[in-house]
Design a protein around this motif. Structure first.
Motif, mmCIF file in Angstrom:
data_model
loop_
_atom_site.group_PDB
_atom_site.id
_atom_site.type_symbol
_atom_site.label_atom_id
_atom_site.label_comp_id
_atom_site.label_asym_id
_atom_site.label_seq_id
_atom_site.Cartn_x
_atom_site.Cartn_y
_atom_site.Cartn_z
ATOM 1 N N PHE A 1 0.835 -1.188 0.000
ATOM 2 C CA PHE A 1 0.000 0.000 0.000
ATOM 3 C C PHE A 1 0.878 1.249 0.000
ATOM 4 O O PHE A 1 1.738 1.403 0.861
ATOM 5 N N CYS A 2 0.660 2.143 -0.970
ATOM 6 C CA CYS A 2 1.432 3.376 -1.062
ATOM 7 C C CYS A 2 0.821 4.423 -0.134
ATOM 8 O O CYS A 2 -0.367 4.732 -0.263
ATOM 9 N N PRO A 3 1.609 4.991 0.786
ATOM 10 C CA PRO A 3 1.059 5.981 1.707
ATOM 11 C C PRO A 3 0.776 7.330 1.049
ATOM 12 O O PRO A 3 0.079 8.159 1.626
ATOM 13 N N GLU A 4 1.266 7.551 -0.160
ATOM 14 C CA GLU A 4 1.053 8.828 -0.842
ATOM 15 C C GLU A 4 -0.226 8.820 -1.674
ATOM 16 O O GLU A 4 -1.100 9.640 -1.467
ATOM 17 N N CYS A 5 -0.333 7.914 -2.649
ATOM 18 C CA CYS A 5 -1.506 7.900 -3.532
ATOM 19 C C CYS A 5 -2.582 6.926 -3.058
ATOM 20 O O CYS A 5 -3.651 6.850 -3.648
ATOM 21 N N ARG A 6 -2.277 6.177 -2.015
ATOM 22 C CA ARG A 6 -3.216 5.272 -1.366
ATOM 23 C C ARG A 6 -3.725 4.164 -2.298
ATOM 24 O O ARG A 6 -4.877 3.759 -2.247
ATOM 25 N N THR A 7 -2.828 3.694 -3.169
ATOM 26 C CA THR A 7 -3.120 2.551 -4.032
ATOM 27 C C THR A 7 -2.200 1.411 -3.627
ATOM 28 O O THR A 7 -1.274 1.593 -2.838
ATOM 29 N N CYS A 8 -2.422 0.256 -4.182
ATOM 30 C CA CYS A 8 -1.575 -0.898 -3.844
ATOM 31 C C CYS A 8 -0.563 -1.162 -4.964
ATOM 32 O O CYS A 8 -0.511 -2.242 -5.529
ATOM 33 N N HIS A 9 0.250 -0.139 -5.244
ATOM 34 C CA HIS A 9 1.249 -0.254 -6.308
ATOM 35 C C HIS A 9 2.663 0.061 -5.838
ATOM 36 O O HIS A 9 3.521 0.401 -6.647
ATOM 37 N N TYR B 1 10.250 3.975 5.507
ATOM 38 C CA TYR B 1 10.799 5.242 5.988
ATOM 39 C C TYR B 1 10.850 6.248 4.851
ATOM 40 O O TYR B 1 11.422 5.965 3.799
ATOM 41 N N TYR B 2 10.262 7.416 5.081
ATOM 42 C CA TYR B 2 10.389 8.514 4.132
ATOM 43 C C TYR B 2 11.834 9.003 4.170
ATOM 44 O O TYR B 2 12.392 9.180 5.255
ATOM 45 N N PRO C 1 3.755 1.973 7.833
ATOM 46 C CA PRO C 1 3.713 0.504 7.809
ATOM 47 C C PRO C 1 3.821 -0.021 6.371
ATOM 48 O O PRO C 1 3.283 0.578 5.444
ATOM 49 N N MET C 2 4.525 -1.096 6.200
ATOM 50 C CA MET C 2 4.593 -1.774 4.922
ATOM 51 C C MET C 2 3.443 -2.775 4.905
ATOM 52 O O MET C 2 3.551 -3.874 5.450
ATOM 53 N N GLU C 3 2.336 -2.358 4.328
ATOM 54 C CA GLU C 3 1.125 -3.182 4.292
ATOM 55 C C GLU C 3 1.068 -3.941 2.972
ATOM 56 O O GLU C 3 0.878 -3.342 1.915
#
Length: 127
Positions: free
Chosen positions: A4-12, A66-67, A121-123
């Motif tokens: 899950f990408c924490p920026e665009c909120r997609t699973c890419h 981590y950013y 989190p790395m989801e």
């Protein structure tokens, strides 16, 4: 494998490069990973740590993102991609040596020398 990408909120969010580091006083497996989103081009660093030192047939793992700055990401990418054997914890190249540093107690120093802004989190997203 997509996260899950924490920026665009997609699973890419995918792992683009990784290096397996020597075990330390706490973890049996330590993997430093570079992750990047296929949609929004977000880049970050992830750390996967696993310990199998508890009760019989038990394991404990942690996978966190981590950013980091673009310069830090590029520097790590250069180090990891110049390693001739990134999956070999016994590799003695410059990347393994610098990224695998441990303190006097035998604990991996991790990202202490790397400027990180936030943790996420790395989801893992299956399917």
């Amino acid at each position: 494998m997509a996260f899950f990408c924490p920026e665009c909120r997609t699973c890419h969010l995918g792992i683009t490069a990784s290096i397996s580091l020597p075990s330390d006083s706490r973890s049996d497996d330590i993997v430093l990973q570079l992750v990047k989103c296929e949609i929004c081009a977000f880049q970050a660093v992830a750390i996967y740590e696993e310990s199998r030192r508890g009760a019989l047939n038990s394991e404990s793992s942690d996978h966190a993102g981590y950013y980091v700055s673009e310069d830090t990401w590029k520097n790590l990418h250069h180090q990891i991609t110049t390693c001739p054997q990134p999956d070999k914890t016994s590799c003695q190249c410059a990347a393994h040596t610098s990224l695998g540093n441990q303190n006097q107690q035998g604990r991996w120093v991790g990202l202490n020398a790397i400027e990180t802004q936030n943790i996420f989190p790395m989801e893992y997203i299956s399917g």
